[in-house]
Design a protein around this motif. Structure first.
Motif, PDB file in Angstrom:
ATOM      1  N   ALA A  76     -19.984  60.310  26.656  1.00  0.00           N
ATOM      2  CA  ALA A  76     -19.979  61.680  27.167  1.00  0.00           C
ATOM      3  C   ALA A  76     -20.686  61.698  28.522  1.00  0.00           C
ATOM      4  N   PHE A  77     -20.500  62.778  29.258  1.00  0.00           N
ATOM      5  CA  PHE A  77     -21.159  62.943  30.550  1.00  0.00           C
ATOM      6  C   PHE A  77     -22.671  62.779  30.406  1.00  0.00           C
ATOM      7  N   ARG A  78     -23.242  63.384  29.389  1.00  0.00           N
ATOM      8  CA  ARG A  78     -24.696  63.308  29.153  1.00  0.00           C
ATOM      9  C   ARG A  78     -25.142  61.863  28.943  1.00  0.00           C
ATOM     10  N   ASP A  79     -24.332  61.064  28.239  1.00  0.00           N
ATOM     11  CA  ASP A  79     -24.663  59.655  28.023  1.00  0.00           C
ATOM     12  C   ASP A  79     -24.742  58.918  29.355  1.00  0.00           C
ATOM     13  N   ILE A  80     -23.789  59.200  30.240  1.00  0.00           N
ATOM     14  CA  ILE A  80     -23.765  58.538  31.546  1.00  0.00           C
ATOM     15  C   ILE A  80     -24.965  58.974  32.375  1.00  0.00           C
ATOM     16  N   LEU A  81     -25.355  60.225  32.251  1.00  0.00           N
ATOM     17  CA  LEU A  81     -26.560  60.712  32.921  1.00  0.00           C
ATOM     18  C   LEU A  81     -27.773  59.908  32.464  1.00  0.00           C
ATOM     19  N   LEU A  82     -27.897  59.704  31.166  1.00  0.00           N
ATOM     20  CA  LEU A  82     -29.018  58.926  30.629  1.00  0.00           C
ATOM     21  C   LEU A  82     -28.942  57.464  31.080  1.00  0.00           C
ATOM     22  N   LEU A  83     -27.730  56.901  31.139  1.00  0.00           N
ATOM     23  CA  LEU A  83     -27.571  55.522  31.612  1.00  0.00           C
ATOM     24  C   LEU A  83     -28.079  55.373  33.047  1.00  0.00           C
ATOM     25  N   LYS A  84     -27.737  56.331  33.881  1.00  0.00           N
ATOM     26  CA  LYS A  84     -28.157  56.279  35.285  1.00  0.00           C
ATOM     27  C   LYS A  84     -29.675  56.443  35.415  1.00  0.00           C
ATOM     28  N   ILE A  85     -30.258  57.283  34.579  1.00  0.00           N
ATOM     29  CA  ILE A  85     -31.712  57.442  34.590  1.00  0.00           C
ATOM     30  C   ILE A  85     -32.391  56.144  34.162  1.00  0.00           C
ATOM     31  N   ALA A 105     -37.385  61.045  24.342  1.00  0.00           N
ATOM     32  CA  ALA A 105     -37.817  62.422  24.616  1.00  0.00           C
ATOM     33  C   ALA A 105     -36.675  63.227  25.232  1.00  0.00           C
ATOM     34  N   LEU A 106     -35.889  62.606  26.108  1.00  0.00           N
ATOM     35  CA  LEU A 106     -34.767  63.303  26.738  1.00  0.00           C
ATOM     36  C   LEU A 106     -33.655  63.604  25.739  1.00  0.00           C
ATOM     37  N   HIS A 107     -33.457  62.725  24.764  1.00  0.00           N
ATOM     38  CA  HIS A 107     -32.426  62.945  23.732  1.00  0.00           C
ATOM     39  C   HIS A 107     -32.671  64.248  22.974  1.00  0.00           C
ATOM     40  N   ALA A 108     -33.924  64.624  22.803  1.00  0.00           N
ATOM     41  CA  ALA A 108     -34.264  65.813  22.035  1.00  0.00           C
ATOM     42  C   ALA A 108     -33.977  67.105  22.797  1.00  0.00           C
ATOM     43  N   ARG A 109     -33.700  67.016  24.075  1.00  0.00           N
ATOM     44  CA  ARG A 109     -33.496  68.199  24.911  1.00  0.00           C
ATOM     45  C   ARG A 109     -32.025  68.566  25.012  1.00  0.00           C
ATOM     46  N   GLY A 110     -31.777  69.836  25.248  1.00  0.00           N
ATOM     47  CA  GLY A 110     -30.427  70.309  25.507  1.00  0.00           C
ATOM     48  C   GLY A 110     -30.025  69.978  26.932  1.00  0.00           C
ATOM     49  N   VAL A 111     -28.755  70.106  27.235  1.00  0.00           N
ATOM     50  CA  VAL A 111     -28.250  69.785  28.570  1.00  0.00           C
ATOM     51  C   VAL A 111     -28.923  70.653  29.623  1.00  0.00           C
ATOM     52  N   GLU A 112     -29.075  71.945  29.341  1.00  0.00           N
ATOM     53  CA  GLU A 112     -29.700  72.835  30.306  1.00  0.00           C
ATOM     54  C   GLU A 112     -31.127  72.408  30.597  1.00  0.00           C
ATOM     55  N   ASP A 113     -31.836  71.949  29.575  1.00  0.00           N
ATOM     56  CA  ASP A 113     -33.211  71.499  29.758  1.00  0.00           C
ATOM     57  C   ASP A 113     -33.279  70.262  30.645  1.00  0.00           C
ATOM     58  N   LEU A 114     -32.321  69.361  30.506  1.00  0.00           N
ATOM     59  CA  LEU A 114     -32.343  68.116  31.275  1.00  0.00           C
ATOM     60  C   LEU A 114     -32.317  68.354  32.779  1.00  0.00           C
ATOM     61  N   THR A 115     -31.526  69.294  33.217  1.00  0.00           N
ATOM     62  CA  THR A 115     -31.367  69.489  34.653  1.00  0.00           C
ATOM     63  C   THR A 115     -32.596  70.093  35.310  1.00  0.00           C
ATOM     64  N   GLY A 123     -45.027  53.542  37.629  1.00  0.00           N
ATOM     65  CA  GLY A 123     -44.577  52.175  37.406  1.00  0.00           C
ATOM     66  C   GLY A 123     -44.910  51.674  36.014  1.00  0.00           C
ATOM     67  N   ALA A 124     -45.874  52.320  35.363  1.00  0.00           N
ATOM     68  CA  ALA A 124     -46.253  51.916  34.015  1.00  0.00           C
ATOM     69  C   ALA A 124     -45.885  52.984  33.001  1.00  0.00           C
ATOM     70  N   SER A 125     -46.157  54.230  33.315  1.00  0.00           N
ATOM     71  CA  SER A 125     -45.866  55.338  32.414  1.00  0.00           C
ATOM     72  C   SER A 125     -44.859  56.276  33.062  1.00  0.00           C
ATOM     73  N   VAL A 126     -44.181  57.048  32.229  1.00  0.00           N
ATOM     74  CA  VAL A 126     -43.214  58.028  32.709  1.00  0.00           C
ATOM     75  C   VAL A 126     -43.717  59.405  32.285  1.00  0.00           C
ATOM     76  N   TYR A 127     -43.714  60.347  33.237  1.00  0.00           N
ATOM     77  CA  TYR A 127     -44.179  61.704  32.993  1.00  0.00           C
ATOM     78  C   TYR A 127     -43.022  62.667  33.207  1.00  0.00           C
ATOM     79  N   GLU A 128     -43.014  63.729  32.442  1.00  0.00           N
ATOM     80  CA  GLU A 128     -41.966  64.740  32.531  1.00  0.00           C
ATOM     81  C   GLU A 128     -42.551  65.983  33.196  1.00  0.00           C
ATOM     82  N   CYS A 129     -41.904  66.431  34.266  1.00  0.00           N
ATOM     83  CA  CYS A 129     -42.337  67.641  34.964  1.00  0.00           C
ATOM     84  C   CYS A 129     -41.189  68.640  34.954  1.00  0.00           C
ATOM     85  N   THR A 130     -41.517  69.896  34.634  1.00  0.00           N
ATOM     86  CA  THR A 130     -40.482  70.924  34.585  1.00  0.00           C
ATOM     87  C   THR A 130     -40.653  71.981  35.662  1.00  0.00           C
TER      88      THR A 130
END
Length: 190
Positions: A76-85, A105-115, A123-130
């Motif tokens: 799906a489009f969302r899968d390709i988005l995750l692949l690119k990330i 963590a991204l899998h648990a979100r809806g498409v609208e939330d991802l954007t 480089g070591a940890s990943v942080y999510e900012c909204t």
């Protein structure tokens, strides 16, 4: 407060954040997807990476998985988005273990939330900012070195896929795996 500090606290111009926080999303057909080679081209990865990530559960195709010899995954489009990330995070040196945590963590979100998310990493940890404020706070705290605006990646993939072939899940021929049939017959005989 210096001029540089003042510019960090100033609200971001609408044209830079509009893509993340205001653009309407196109309708995504849940039965329309892309085969592995098309997903690879759009995400900028090799087929070997795609196969490994699917087999290890990092990013699995959500429309149709590979079931036996001759079947083809449908992403799906969302899968390709995750692949690119995943690809972008790997290119910047983030470990596969940290990427796996971020993708879960991204899998648990809806498409609208991802954007509306910007992923930041040191480089070591990943942080999510909204929000832009969270990005600024993270950078000022010395934690963020680079960021991935998921909304921008969304639009990049949209452009890449516009010219590539699409497939509907119902159009796929049914492929029966001869080995699986033999195993099932053998187990029923026992």
């Amino acid at each position: 407060m210096s001029a540089n500090e003042a510019s960090l606290h100033a609200p971001a111009p609408q044209h830079t954040q509009g893509m993340l926080f205001g653009d309407p999303l196109p309708h995504l057909d849940v039965n329309t997807g892309y085969r592995g080679p098309v997903a690879c081209r759009a995400a900028g990865i090799t087929y070997r990476q795609l196969d490994y990530w699917a087999r290890t559960g990092l990013v699995e195709p959500s429309i149709r998985g590979a079931k036996g010899s001759g079947s083809q995954r449908l992403y799906a489009f969302r899968d390709i988005l995750l692949l690119k990330i995943v690809k972008r995070l790997l290119d910047t040196g983030v470990s596969l273990q940290q990427i796996r945590v971020a993708i879960n963590a991204l899998h648990a979100r809806g498409v609208e939330d991802l954007t509306s998310i910007t992923l930041m990493s040191d480089g070591a940890s990943v942080y999510e900012c909204t929000s832009a404020d969270e990005v600024v706070d993270l950078v000022q705290g010395g934690q963020g070195v680079f960021g991935i605006a998921v909304g921008r990646v969304w639009h990049e993939i949209e452009g890449s896929l516009a010219e590539l072939p699409v497939e509907h899940a119902a159009d796929a021929p049914v492929v029966e795996d001869e080995l699986a049939k033999r195993r099932a017959a053998k187990q029923q005989a026992v």
